[in-house]
Design a protein around this motif. Structure first.
Motif, PDB file in Angstrom:
ATOM      1  N   PRO A  46       0.904  -1.466   0.283  1.00 56.19           N
ATOM      2  CA  PRO A  46      -0.288   0.021  -0.174  1.00 56.19           C
ATOM      3  C   PRO A  46       0.871   1.488  -0.167  1.00 56.19           C
ATOM      4  O   PRO A  46       0.180   2.298  -0.134  1.00 56.19           O
ATOM      5  N   GLU A  47       2.709   1.171   0.128  1.00 53.57           N
ATOM      6  CA  GLU A  47       2.871   2.558   0.520  1.00 53.57           C
ATOM      7  C   GLU A  47       3.650   2.532  -0.753  1.00 53.57           C
ATOM      8  O   GLU A  47       3.806   3.930  -1.430  1.00 53.57           O
ATOM      9  N   ALA A  48       2.792   2.179  -1.930  1.00 55.46           N
ATOM     10  CA  ALA A  48       3.774   1.790  -3.249  1.00 55.46           C
ATOM     11  C   ALA A  48       3.016   2.366  -4.775  1.00 55.46           C
ATOM     12  O   ALA A  48       1.543   2.085  -4.116  1.00 55.46           O
ATOM     13  N   SER A  49       2.930   3.142  -4.932  1.00 53.02           N
ATOM     14  CA  SER A  49       1.940   3.727  -6.561  1.00 53.02           C
ATOM     15  C   SER A  49       2.585   3.014  -8.178  1.00 53.02           C
ATOM     16  O   SER A  49       3.397   3.078  -7.772  1.00 53.02           O
ATOM     17  N   THR A  50       2.110   2.781  -8.627  1.00 51.59           N
ATOM     18  CA  THR A  50       2.579   1.638  -9.841  1.00 51.59           C
ATOM     19  C   THR A  50       2.250   2.955 -10.626  1.00 51.59           C
ATOM     20  O   THR A  50       3.301   2.743 -11.925  1.00 51.59           O
ATOM     21  N   SER A  51       2.045   4.182 -10.545  1.00 56.27           N
ATOM     22  CA  SER A  51       2.711   5.595 -11.765  1.00 56.27           C
ATOM     23  C   SER A  51       3.811   5.935 -12.274  1.00 56.27           C
ATOM     24  O   SER A  51       4.510   6.060 -10.997  1.00 56.27           O
ATOM     25  N   PRO A  52       4.145   5.901 -13.379  1.00 53.07           N
ATOM     26  CA  PRO A  52       5.465   6.519 -13.747  1.00 53.07           C
ATOM     27  C   PRO A  52       5.983   7.518 -12.932  1.00 53.07           C
ATOM     28  O   PRO A  52       5.437   8.298 -12.353  1.00 53.07           O
ATOM     29  N   PRO A  53       6.729   7.439 -12.574  1.00 49.29           N
ATOM     30  CA  PRO A  53       7.527   8.802 -12.260  1.00 49.29           C
ATOM     31  C   PRO A  53       7.121  10.409 -12.756  1.00 49.29           C
ATOM     32  O   PRO A  53       7.199   9.992 -14.242  1.00 49.29           O
ATOM     33  N   ALA A  54       6.797  11.598 -12.270  1.00 40.38           N
ATOM     34  CA  ALA A  54       5.892  12.267 -13.076  1.00 40.38           C
ATOM     35  C   ALA A  54       7.465  13.423 -13.418  1.00 40.38           C
ATOM     36  O   ALA A  54       7.513  13.408 -12.722  1.00 40.38           O
ATOM     37  N   SER A  55       6.796  13.606 -14.695  1.00 35.99           N
ATOM     38  CA  SER A  55       7.757  14.980 -14.472  1.00 35.99           C
ATOM     39  C   SER A  55       7.229  16.549 -13.680  1.00 35.99           C
ATOM     40  O   SER A  55       6.311  16.515 -13.489  1.00 35.99           O
ATOM     41  N   PRO A  56       8.674  17.124 -13.794  1.00 34.36           N
ATOM     42  CA  PRO A  56       8.955  17.847 -12.142  1.00 34.36           C
ATOM     43  C   PRO A  56       7.560  19.245 -13.243  1.00 34.36           C
ATOM     44  O   PRO A  56       8.051  19.958 -12.364  1.00 34.36           O
ATOM     45  N   SER A  57       7.642  19.607 -14.546  1.00 34.81           N
ATOM     46  CA  SER A  57       6.825  20.854 -14.671  1.00 34.81           C
ATOM     47  C   SER A  57       6.138  20.261 -16.359  1.00 34.81           C
ATOM     48  O   SER A  57       6.231  19.195 -16.541  1.00 34.81           O
ATOM     49  N   THR A  74       4.828   9.053  -7.646  1.00 37.78           N
ATOM     50  CA  THR A  74       5.174   7.735  -7.086  1.00 37.78           C
ATOM     51  C   THR A  74       5.659   7.482  -5.953  1.00 37.78           C
ATOM     52  O   THR A  74       6.125   8.148  -5.403  1.00 37.78           O
ATOM     53  N   LYS A  75       4.551   6.709  -4.745  1.00 38.15           N
ATOM     54  CA  LYS A  75       5.581   6.763  -3.767  1.00 38.15           C
ATOM     55  C   LYS A  75       5.961   6.101  -3.501  1.00 38.15           C
ATOM     56  O   LYS A  75       6.041   4.407  -3.628  1.00 38.15           O
ATOM     57  N   VAL A  76       6.828   5.804  -3.133  1.00 40.98           N
ATOM     58  CA  VAL A  76       8.418   5.035  -2.906  1.00 40.98           C
ATOM     59  C   VAL A  76       9.114   5.350  -1.163  1.00 40.98           C
ATOM     60  O   VAL A  76       8.580   6.111  -1.031  1.00 40.98           O
ATOM     61  N   LYS A  77       9.706   3.884  -0.843  1.00 44.56           N
ATOM     62  CA  LYS A  77      10.073   3.757   0.631  1.00 44.56           C
ATOM     63  C   LYS A  77      11.731   3.833   0.380  1.00 44.56           C
ATOM     64  O   LYS A  77      11.496   2.577  -0.447  1.00 44.56           O
ATOM     65  N   PHE A  99      15.187  16.288  -4.364  1.00 42.27           N
ATOM     66  CA  PHE A  99      15.491  15.659  -5.910  1.00 42.27           C
ATOM     67  C   PHE A  99      14.837  14.574  -6.677  1.00 42.27           C
ATOM     68  O   PHE A  99      14.455  14.164  -7.512  1.00 42.27           O
ATOM     69  N   TYR A 100      14.262  13.930  -4.936  1.00 45.85           N
ATOM     70  CA  TYR A 100      13.096  13.228  -5.106  1.00 45.85           C
ATOM     71  C   TYR A 100      12.124  13.910  -5.883  1.00 45.85           C
ATOM     72  O   TYR A 100      11.883  12.487  -6.741  1.00 45.85           O
ATOM     73  N   GLU A 101      11.457  14.372  -5.337  1.00 47.50           N
ATOM     74  CA  GLU A 101       9.690  14.739  -5.612  1.00 47.50           C
ATOM     75  C   GLU A 101      10.202  15.683  -7.435  1.00 47.50           C
ATOM     76  O   GLU A 101       9.661  15.434  -7.712  1.00 47.50           O
ATOM     77  N   GLU A 102      11.299  15.768  -7.596  1.00 48.04           N
ATOM     78  CA  GLU A 102      11.713  16.777  -8.716  1.00 48.04           C
ATOM     79  C   GLU A 102      12.073  15.378  -9.757  1.00 48.04           C
ATOM     80  O   GLU A 102      12.004  15.523 -10.929  1.00 48.04           O
ATOM     81  N   ALA A 103      12.211  14.118  -9.888  1.00 50.62           N
ATOM     82  CA  ALA A 103      12.156  12.877 -10.001  1.00 50.62           C
ATOM     83  C   ALA A 103      10.975  12.241 -10.197  1.00 50.62           C
ATOM     84  O   ALA A 103      11.181  11.241 -10.752  1.00 50.62           O
ATOM     85  N   GLY A 104       9.631  13.137  -9.906  1.00 52.79           N
ATOM     86  CA  GLY A 104       8.800  12.096  -9.460  1.00 52.79           C
ATOM     87  C   GLY A 104       8.289  11.375  -8.315  1.00 52.79           C
ATOM     88  O   GLY A 104       7.555  10.270  -8.771  1.00 52.79           O
ATOM     89  N   LEU A 105       9.069  11.256  -7.604  1.00 47.97           N
ATOM     90  CA  LEU A 105       9.321  10.551  -6.309  1.00 47.97           C
ATOM     91  C   LEU A 105       9.041  11.289  -5.339  1.00 47.97           C
ATOM     92  O   LEU A 105       9.348  12.614  -4.744  1.00 47.97           O
ATOM     93  N   ASP A 106       7.616  10.883  -4.401  1.00 45.36           N
ATOM     94  CA  ASP A 106       7.285  10.696  -3.526  1.00 45.36           C
ATOM     95  C   ASP A 106       8.364  10.345  -2.410  1.00 45.36           C
ATOM     96  O   ASP A 106       7.326   8.753  -2.150  1.00 45.36           O
ATOM     97  N   MET A 107       9.155  10.475  -1.297  1.00 46.90           N
ATOM     98  CA  MET A 107      10.135   9.997  -1.050  1.00 46.90           C
ATOM     99  C   MET A 107       9.537   9.428   0.859  1.00 46.90           C
ATOM    100  O   MET A 107       9.788  10.535   0.989  1.00 46.90           O
TER     101      MET A 107
END
Length: 366
Positions: A46-57, A74-77, A99-107
């Motif tokens: 439940p911590e993970a999302s299968t959506s690909p990393p988002a474009s930062p803008s 994308t939620k990752v741990k 940097f993680y957020e810019e790469a599309g990751l909710d870390m």
């Protein structure tokens, strides 16, 4: 005073006895398997999302009224191997600087600690990424947990053997003396065989340095980024051998995931690795800033100790192959050499194709 002398709650319990760690891994192999001996996919967590990393803008051509809503991160741990400290500086820099957020990751960064195994957590799918030693990866794979190293933050592992200053010039001179070390540690099994340490008085390492300080003939396991500072503060002069320089050449604080997750989410793995490397490059020149961030997570570790650790680890992280290939790089030669050593001392039954255990595919171009 000596009875209370500890390593500032940073405990060296990261030197986990292999018998205990492997027993836990075997149990996980049975209960967390996907049916073919591998770990269950972290994407089921439940911590993970299968959506690909988002474009930062949004696209530059879109007008404000036409701009798309922000893409979902994308939620990752990731689970480190101890409480927040300089050995994790790049990971916390990547989080703090976005940097993680810019790469599309909710870390989320989960700290390790006593009784917490990043290997178990990643293998069971409760986190997508973990941090550990290179030998842990190979031993886990042998026991049905197909982990894959995707970056090595330390070119040289910071594990070592500390002794009183000027006492020993060669490790073989430890014969006949006390050595405080975690029972079953793979590096120690190698050193005993390589240096014929058959007359050492091997004593259990507890995290206390009191007995070491009281005995000028004794030696103890350490992280070169930590215990020498403790001794400096206590006015005890010490030297140490780095295990890597003694011949046990393994990468340290290796970032890893499972084979299953890597195959299912290569875009997320690439985003994670690139952002982590960016964090380590930032940490090199901004140590004080990020150390304050980490101290908020680990207030027991003083800034003076963190400054010492950051300086001590700099050549171990940014030197060696990292000078040419960048932070995180791993060579086939080092991995094959470590694998052979583990086979020679009987901890690995056989050598598998080493390419299955690590990859540089996701590292940013140098």
């Amino acid at each position: 005073m000596l009875n209370d002398l500890k390593v500032r709650k940073r405990g060296r319990n990261r030197f986990v006895p292999l018998a205990i760690a492997l027993a836990a891994l075997l149990a996980l192999a049975g209960c967390g398997s996907n049916g073919n001996g591998g770990a269950s996919s972290p994407s089921a967590s439940p911590e993970a999302s299968t959506s690909p990393p988002a474009s930062p803008s949004a696209s530059p051509s879109a007008s404000p009224s036409q701009a798309s809503p922000p893409a979902k991160l994308t939620k990752v741990k990731q689970v480190t191997n101890w409480f927040a400290e300089p050995e994790h500086g790049g990971q916390y820099a990547a989080l703090a600087k976005g940097f993680y957020e810019e790469a599309g990751l909710d870390m989320t960064i989960q700290s390790g600690g006593p009784g917490i195994s990043s290997t178990q957590i990643v293998a069971s799918g409760q986190a997508e990424f973990g941090m550990g030693q290179a030998d842990e990866i190979l031993l886990a794979r042998q026991n049905g947990i197909p982990l894959v190293a995707v970056a090595a933050t330390f070119q040289k592992n910071p594990q070592g053997i500390m002794f009183h200053k000027g006492k020993y010039k060669d490790l073989s001179e430890l014969n006949g003396h006390k050595v405080y070390v975690a029972s079953g540690a793979s590096y120690w099994e190698y050193l005993k065989k390589a240096y014929k340490l058959d007359k050492v008085e091997e004593l259990k390492y507890t995290g206390s340095l009191a007995n070491f300080v009281a005995d000028p003939e004794a030696a103890t396991q350490i992280y070169v980024t930590s215990e020498p500072f403790t001794m400096e503060q206590e006015g005890v002069d010490v030297d140490y051998f780095l295990n890597y320089d003694l011949g046990y050449k393994q990468y340290g604080n290796v970032l890893y995931t499972t084979e299953d997750y890597l195959k299912s989410h290569p875009d997320v793995v690439k985003a994670y690795v690139e952002a982590s490397v960016k964090g380590w490059n930032y940490y090199k020149d901004n140590v004080e800033e990020i150390n304050k961030v980490m101290q908020e997570k680990n207030p027991d570790l003083k800034l003076e100790a963190m400054a010492f650790g950051a300086k001590a680890q700099e050549p171990l992280v940014y030197g060696g192959d990292a000078e040419t290939h960048g932070v995180g790089y791993m060579s086939k030669e080092i991995w094959e050499g470590l694998q052979k050593q583990l086979v020679d001392i009987g901890l690995l039954k056989k050598a598998e194709p080493i390419e299955a255990a690590f990859t540089n595919e996701f590292l940013p171009a140098k």
